[in-house]
Design a protein around this motif. Structure first.
Motif, PDB file in Angstrom:
ATOM      1  N   LEU A  13       5.107   3.005   2.671  1.00  0.00           N
ATOM      2  CA  LEU A  13       5.328   2.059   1.815  1.00  0.00           C
ATOM      3  C   LEU A  13       6.368   1.436   2.380  1.00  0.00           C
ATOM      4  CD1 LEU A  13       4.850   3.635  -1.748  1.00  0.00           C
ATOM      5  CD2 LEU A  13       3.506   1.717  -0.502  1.00  0.00           C
ATOM      6  N   HIS A 191       3.024   0.290 -11.905  1.00  0.00           N
ATOM      7  CA  HIS A 191       3.668   1.416 -11.103  1.00  0.00           C
ATOM      8  C   HIS A 191       4.804   0.729 -10.513  1.00  0.00           C
ATOM      9  CE1 HIS A 191       4.188   4.658  -7.968  1.00  0.00           C
ATOM     10  NE2 HIS A 191       5.147   4.614  -8.461  1.00  0.00           N
ATOM     11  N   CYS A 192       6.206   1.173 -10.784  1.00  0.00           N
ATOM     12  CA  CYS A 192       7.188   0.668  -9.707  1.00  0.00           C
ATOM     13  C   CYS A 192       8.104   1.732  -9.556  1.00  0.00           C
ATOM     14  CB  CYS A 192       8.249  -0.173 -10.650  1.00  0.00           C
ATOM     15  SG  CYS A 192       7.345  -1.893 -11.135  1.00  0.00           S
ATOM     16  N   TYR A 193       8.801   1.814  -8.328  1.00  0.00           N
ATOM     17  CA  TYR A 193       9.738   2.680  -7.854  1.00  0.00           C
ATOM     18  C   TYR A 193      10.708   2.043  -7.380  1.00  0.00           C
ATOM     19  CZ  TYR A 193       7.769   1.486  -3.293  1.00  0.00           C
ATOM     20  OH  TYR A 193       7.306   0.876  -1.945  1.00  0.00           O
ATOM     21  N   ASN A 207       4.458  -1.141  -6.953  1.00  0.00           N
ATOM     22  CA  ASN A 207       3.550  -0.218  -5.992  1.00  0.00           C
ATOM     23  C   ASN A 207       2.507  -1.077  -5.727  1.00  0.00           C
ATOM     24  OD1 ASN A 207       2.989   2.375  -4.402  1.00  0.00           O
ATOM     25  ND2 ASN A 207       0.963   2.075  -5.828  1.00  0.00           N
ATOM     26  N   ASN A 208       1.442  -1.370  -6.647  1.00  0.00           N
ATOM     27  CA  ASN A 208       0.097  -1.926  -6.340  1.00  0.00           C
ATOM     28  C   ASN A 208       0.349  -3.344  -5.822  1.00  0.00           C
ATOM     29  OD1 ASN A 208      -0.927   0.449  -6.893  1.00  0.00           O
ATOM     30  ND2 ASN A 208      -2.136   0.092  -8.860  1.00  0.00           N
ATOM     31  N   GLU A 210       2.876  -4.600  -4.244  1.00  0.00           N
ATOM     32  CA  GLU A 210       3.093  -4.470  -2.780  1.00  0.00           C
ATOM     33  C   GLU A 210       2.095  -4.090  -1.806  1.00  0.00           C
ATOM     34  OE1 GLU A 210       5.965  -4.336   0.433  1.00  0.00           O
ATOM     35  OE2 GLU A 210       6.105  -5.175  -1.592  1.00  0.00           O
ATOM     36  N   ASN A 226      -4.310   5.232  -2.396  1.00  0.00           N
ATOM     37  CA  ASN A 226      -2.915   5.001  -2.595  1.00  0.00           C
ATOM     38  C   ASN A 226      -2.368   3.986  -3.506  1.00  0.00           C
ATOM     39  OD1 ASN A 226      -2.360   6.304   0.269  1.00  0.00           O
ATOM     40  ND2 ASN A 226      -2.983   4.475   1.218  1.00  0.00           N
TER      41      ASN A 226
END
Length: 239
Positions: A13, A191-193, A207-208, A210, A226
């Motif tokens: 990532l 979904h975030c990180y 996430n997705n 990106e 993923n």
């Protein structure tokens, strides 16, 4: 010792943000993939479980972890479209290494996209620290009771996030351990990180979104496994 930054997928990532990647199996909407992210479980005590912690769905064996300086968040829609009081938050744990501390965050949804044009968490709804511990080898559903705090879920929903604070032995010595939450497959951009390492803060990454952008920019397909989100959820009082 648990070292999430050694995880291949996390490194992938990071590289994809800089236009570097490898060809993987193609992405397509599978009949096995969840399509309805608004499912509810109604309880007889006038509370409702929303989100993804108590709903049966296909789980993914992922080694994405949360440790010090790392936050993981998922957006949970409010099905009532009016503010409701939160009774508890819950999530599922696959593995815990060491006695791990974590902090709960409840974020408003950022009204504008971030600098990468992604949906992301905004301001923290709850200012007071909500810090808890996970004992080593803990597995399964974890539930934190917030009913005494009268915290409202906004009408539009919120981001529920877990922030790693590191782990500590019985003598208070810190180490680099953490925990792995359960994940499930979805193409939804929920979904975030976030990495807040002292030497460099990346900020929130969706996430997705990106991954889809990396596919388009670099001309390769990313394996559908993923595309993930953590199994976090809320129990709220019915309005």
């Amino acid at each position: 010792m648990y070292r999430p930054m050694k995880n291949i997928f996390l490194i992938f990532l990071f590289l994809s943000m800089h236009g570097i990647g490898q060809t993987a199996e193609g992405v397509g909407v599978s009949s096995e993939m969840p399509t309805n992210l608004k499912e509810l479980v109604i309880n007889s005590n006038q509370t409702v479980d929303i989100g993804y912690s108590k709903i049966k769905r296909k789980k993914i064996k992922s080694s994405l972890g949360i440790s010090k300086f790392i936050q993981m968040a998922v957006f949970i829609e409010n099905p009532f479209k009016t503010p409701v009081v939160i009774k508890s938050v819950s999530f599922n744990v696959v593995r815990v290494t060491g006695r791990t501390a974590y902090k709960l965050h409840l974020y408003h949804k950022q009204q504008e996209k971030n600098i990468r044009g992604e949906d992301a968490p905004g301001d923290d709804i709850r200012i007071k620290d909500l810090v808890y511990f996970l004992e080593e080898n803990t597995k399964g559903l974890i539930e934190n009771d917030l009913s005494a705090m009268s915290i409202e879920m906004p009408a539009e929903g919120l981001y529920l996030a877990l922030e790693g604070l590191g782990s500590y032995d019985e003598n208070g010595r810190a180490d680099n351990n953490g925990f792995i939450p359960e994940m499930f497959q979805t193409f939804e951009p929920t979904h975030c990180y976030k990495y807040d390492f002292p030497e460099r803060s990346i900020g929130w990454i969706n996430n997705n979104q990106e991954l889809f952008r990396a596919e388009k920019a670099n001309g390769y397909n990313i394996g559908k496994k993923n595309f993930l989100a953590p199994s976090f959820g809320l129990t709220v009082f019915k309005p």
